[in-house]
Motif scaffolding. Sequence first.
Motif, mmCIF file in Angstrom:
data_model
loop_
_atom_site.group_PDB
_atom_site.id
_atom_site.type_symbol
_atom_site.label_atom_id
_atom_site.label_comp_id
_atom_site.label_asym_id
_atom_site.label_seq_id
_atom_site.Cartn_x
_atom_site.Cartn_y
_atom_site.Cartn_z
ATOM 1 N N LEU A 1 46.355 14.101 47.621
ATOM 2 C CA LEU A 1 45.278 14.851 46.974
ATOM 3 C C LEU A 1 45.451 14.847 45.463
ATOM 4 N N SER A 2 44.341 14.826 44.755
ATOM 5 C CA SER A 2 44.356 14.954 43.298
ATOM 6 C C SER A 2 43.932 16.368 42.913
ATOM 7 N N ALA A 3 44.215 16.735 41.675
ATOM 8 C CA ALA A 3 43.770 18.036 41.167
ATOM 9 C C ALA A 3 42.252 18.139 41.244
ATOM 10 N N GLU A 4 41.573 17.018 41.039
ATOM 11 C CA GLU A 4 40.105 17.002 41.089
ATOM 12 C C GLU A 4 39.591 17.284 42.496
ATOM 13 N N ASP A 5 40.332 16.865 43.532
ATOM 14 C CA ASP A 5 39.936 17.170 44.912
ATOM 15 C C ASP A 5 39.905 18.676 45.138
ATOM 16 N N VAL A 6 40.905 19.354 44.629
ATOM 17 C CA VAL A 6 40.974 20.813 44.796
ATOM 18 C C VAL A 6 39.881 21.490 43.976
ATOM 19 N N ALA A 7 39.677 21.009 42.767
ATOM 20 C CA ALA A 7 38.613 21.567 41.923
ATOM 21 C C ALA A 7 37.247 21.429 42.592
ATOM 22 N N ASP A 8 37.005 20.278 43.203
ATOM 23 C CA ASP A 8 35.736 20.052 43.904
ATOM 24 C C ASP A 8 35.547 21.056 45.033
ATOM 25 N N GLU A 9 36.622 21.346 45.768
ATOM 26 C CA GLU A 9 36.540 22.306 46.871
ATOM 27 C C GLU A 9 36.237 23.706 46.348
ATOM 28 N N ILE A 10 36.875 24.083 45.257
ATOM 29 C CA ILE A 10 36.618 25.396 44.661
ATOM 30 C C ILE A 10 35.168 25.496 44.213
ATOM 31 N N PHE A 11 34.688 24.468 43.547
ATOM 32 C CA PHE A 11 33.297 24.478 43.078
ATOM 33 C C PHE A 11 32.333 24.588 44.255
ATOM 34 N N SER A 12 32.623 23.848 45.310
ATOM 35 C CA SER A 12 31.746 23.856 46.487
ATOM 36 C C SER A 12 31.691 25.229 47.139
ATOM 37 N N CYS A 13 32.845 25.859 47.307
ATOM 38 C CA CYS A 13 32.851 27.113 48.073
ATOM 39 C C CYS A 13 32.292 28.304 47.295
ATOM 40 N N VAL A 14 32.286 28.230 45.949
ATOM 41 C CA VAL A 14 31.747 29.368 45.192
ATOM 42 C C VAL A 14 30.294 29.178 44.786
ATOM 43 N N THR A 15 29.766 27.976 44.934
ATOM 44 C CA THR A 15 28.387 27.725 44.497
ATOM 45 C C THR A 15 27.418 27.526 45.647
ATOM 46 N N ARG A 16 27.878 27.698 46.886
ATOM 47 C CA ARG A 16 26.955 27.584 48.016
ATOM 48 C C ARG A 16 25.891 28.673 47.922
ATOM 49 N N LYS A 17 24.655 28.301 48.242
ATOM 50 C CA LYS A 17 23.557 29.252 48.119
ATOM 51 C C LYS A 17 23.737 30.450 49.041
ATOM 52 N N SER A 18 24.246 30.218 50.235
ATOM 53 C CA SER A 18 24.524 31.312 51.161
ATOM 54 C C SER A 18 26.005 31.317 51.481
ATOM 55 N N SER A 19 26.675 32.428 51.185
ATOM 56 C CA SER A 19 28.112 32.526 51.439
ATOM 57 C C SER A 19 28.411 33.255 52.741
ATOM 58 N N LEU A 20 27.360 33.624 53.485
ATOM 59 C CA LEU A 20 27.537 34.442 54.681
ATOM 60 C C LEU A 20 28.490 33.791 55.679
ATOM 61 N N ALA B 1 43.386 22.927 35.012
ATOM 62 C CA ALA B 1 42.659 22.145 34.009
ATOM 63 C C ALA B 1 41.498 21.380 34.648
ATOM 64 N N ALA B 2 41.721 20.867 35.855
ATOM 65 C CA ALA B 2 40.644 20.157 36.556
ATOM 66 C C ALA B 2 39.492 21.105 36.881
ATOM 67 N N VAL B 3 39.815 22.328 37.272
ATOM 68 C CA VAL B 3 38.784 23.339 37.533
ATOM 69 C C VAL B 3 38.024 23.655 36.250
ATOM 70 N N ALA B 4 38.750 23.815 35.153
ATOM 71 C CA ALA B 4 38.114 24.122 33.869
ATOM 72 C C ALA B 4 37.132 23.022 33.471
ATOM 73 N N ARG B 5 37.545 21.782 33.601
ATOM 74 C CA ARG B 5 36.663 20.665 33.221
ATOM 75 C C ARG B 5 35.408 20.615 34.087
ATOM 76 N N LEU B 6 35.595 20.784 35.396
ATOM 77 C CA LEU B 6 34.459 20.679 36.313
ATOM 78 C C LEU B 6 33.436 21.782 36.056
ATOM 79 N N PHE B 7 33.897 23.013 35.916
ATOM 80 C CA PHE B 7 32.958 24.115 35.707
ATOM 81 C C PHE B 7 32.324 24.062 34.316
ATOM 82 N N TYR B 8 33.068 23.582 33.337
ATOM 83 C CA TYR B 8 32.482 23.435 32.008
ATOM 84 C C TYR B 8 31.326 22.435 32.053
ATOM 85 N N GLN B 9 31.548 21.311 32.724
ATOM 86 C CA GLN B 9 30.504 20.294 32.861
ATOM 87 C C GLN B 9 29.285 20.836 33.607
ATOM 88 N N ALA B 10 29.516 21.839 34.471
ATOM 89 C CA ALA B 10 28.417 22.429 35.238
ATOM 90 C C ALA B 10 27.702 23.543 34.469
#
Length: 258
Positions: free
Chosen positions: A200-219, A15-24
């Motif tokens: 850790l909160s659910a939001e901490d994990v959601a933030d990490e997921i958002f960070s790792c999939v939205t980096r401009k370079s994933s190399l 749910a935390a992931v859903a909220r964060l990505f929806y807001q984005a």
Amino acid sequence: MHSIFISGAAQGIGAAVARLFYQAGYKVGIYDLNVAQAEQLAQQLGPNAQAGGLDVADYAQWQTALARFVDWAGELNILVNNAGILYSGAFEDTEIQAHQRTMQVNVNGVLNGCHAALPYLKQATFARVVNLSSASAIYGQADLVSYSASKFAVRGISEGLDVEWQKYGIRVLDVMPLFVQTAMVKDMDAGTIQNMGVHLSAEDVADEIFSCVTRKSSLFTATHQPVGLKSKFLFTLSRLSPQWVNRYSNMWLARRPD
């Protein structure tokens, strides 16, 4: 508009992931066994959220859910295999059906999701998979044996597919949090959680997921993403220390407070 499909998304980390990505600005698929709760969250978020039912251990349900989602969203950009269950306590005191169910949901659920989603991910302009692993996949955990083993499997699936699917331009990553403040750890019977606590909160994990999939370079993005200072420390220690040090460290962490 990019889209994200999340399993086990009605509460907790999902749910935390859903909220964060929806807001984005993403179109968000909220899929869960608890359809009513998933629909409630989708209604709270707005018109760019879709809810549906999904038992991740059932491959046919994955096929139906993904087809419905892509028909609505246009394409599938990010798959988050979040659904999971946990049984804690002494291995022999836990019914074998519970150990088996852990594997069905935590391992087969990820296999099913990745396999069913690949045709859609291959067609997308941008595609990522994030699997929910755990710090329990760093070293086998006493009182959490089947859960720990299931997360080792998720770790292996992520590593293998991250290499194999590079030919499609798809990164497959996992996140590895320690204990997170969700319903899953309520009344958990394991020395490790008593000794290390839940920070850790659910939001901490959601933030990490958002960070790792939205980096401009994933190399140079690592396949494994430990979440929180303790997870990062344990992950690094396990790579640098001799096996006997890791074993005794985990024996110490698993001890039951007097």
